[in-house]
Design a protein around this motif. Structure first.
Motif, short mmCIF file in Angstrom:
data_model
loop_
_atom_site.label_atom_id
_atom_site.label_comp_id
_atom_site.label_asym_id
_atom_site.label_seq_id
_atom_site.Cartn_x
_atom_site.Cartn_y
_atom_site.Cartn_z
N LEU A 62 -2.40 -2.96 -7.64
CA LEU A 62 -1.53 -3.02 -8.82
C LEU A 62 -1.01 -4.43 -9.05
O LEU A 62 -0.95 -4.90 -10.19
N GLY A 63 -0.64 -5.11 -7.97
CA GLY A 63 -0.16 -6.48 -8.09
C GLY A 63 -1.22 -7.41 -8.62
O GLY A 63 -0.95 -8.24 -9.50
N ALA A 64 -2.44 -7.27 -8.12
CA ALA A 64 -3.53 -8.12 -8.59
C ALA A 64 -3.83 -7.87 -10.06
O ALA A 64 -4.03 -8.82 -10.83
N GLU A 65 -3.84 -6.60 -10.46
CA GLU A 65 -4.07 -6.27 -11.87
C GLU A 65 -2.97 -6.86 -12.75
O GLU A 65 -3.26 -7.40 -13.82
N ASN A 118 6.75 -5.29 -14.01
CA ASN A 118 5.75 -4.23 -14.08
C ASN A 118 6.30 -2.98 -13.38
O ASN A 118 6.44 -2.95 -12.16
N PRO A 119 6.62 -1.92 -14.16
CA PRO A 119 7.22 -0.74 -13.55
C PRO A 119 6.32 -0.03 -12.54
O PRO A 119 6.81 0.54 -11.55
N GLN A 167 5.54 1.48 -6.88
CA GLN A 167 4.72 1.48 -5.68
C GLN A 167 5.36 0.67 -4.56
O GLN A 167 5.29 1.03 -3.39
N SER A 168 6.04 -0.39 -4.92
CA SER A 168 6.74 -1.21 -3.94
C SER A 168 7.84 -0.40 -3.25
O SER A 168 8.03 -0.50 -2.03
N LYS A 211 -2.84 2.89 3.12
CA LYS A 211 -3.38 3.30 1.81
C LYS A 211 -2.41 2.93 0.69
O LYS A 211 -2.82 2.41 -0.35
N GLU A 212 -1.13 3.17 0.92
CA GLU A 212 -0.12 2.85 -0.09
C GLU A 212 0.02 1.33 -0.27
O GLU A 212 0.23 0.85 -1.39
#
Length: 61
Positions: free
Chosen positions: A18-21, A32-33, A38-39, A10-11
């Motif tokens: 988030l990466g795609a966005e 991108n913070p 998330q990473s 899920k994470e």
């Protein structure tokens, strides 16, 4: 699939979204913070998973 693996997946999916966005908005991933946060979450979960796997292997022997 264990509960822990489901959480990890899920994470990872959140990170991918988030990466795609970020890329669609032409924002470098490293700048991108939200992606970086998330990473780190995914990295920590992967480390925990690896530790659990190693412990399980050693206890089986």
């Amino acid at each position: 699939m264990s509960r822990f693996q489901k959480i990890l997946e899920k994470e990872r999916q959140k990170l991918n979204q988030l990466g795609a966005e970020s890329l669609r908005q032409y924002i470098p991933l490293a700048e991108n913070p939200k992606v970086q946060k998330q990473s780190r979450i995914v990295d920590e979960l992967v480390a925990q998973y690896q530790q659990r796997t190693v412990k399980r292997r050693h206890s089986v022997r």
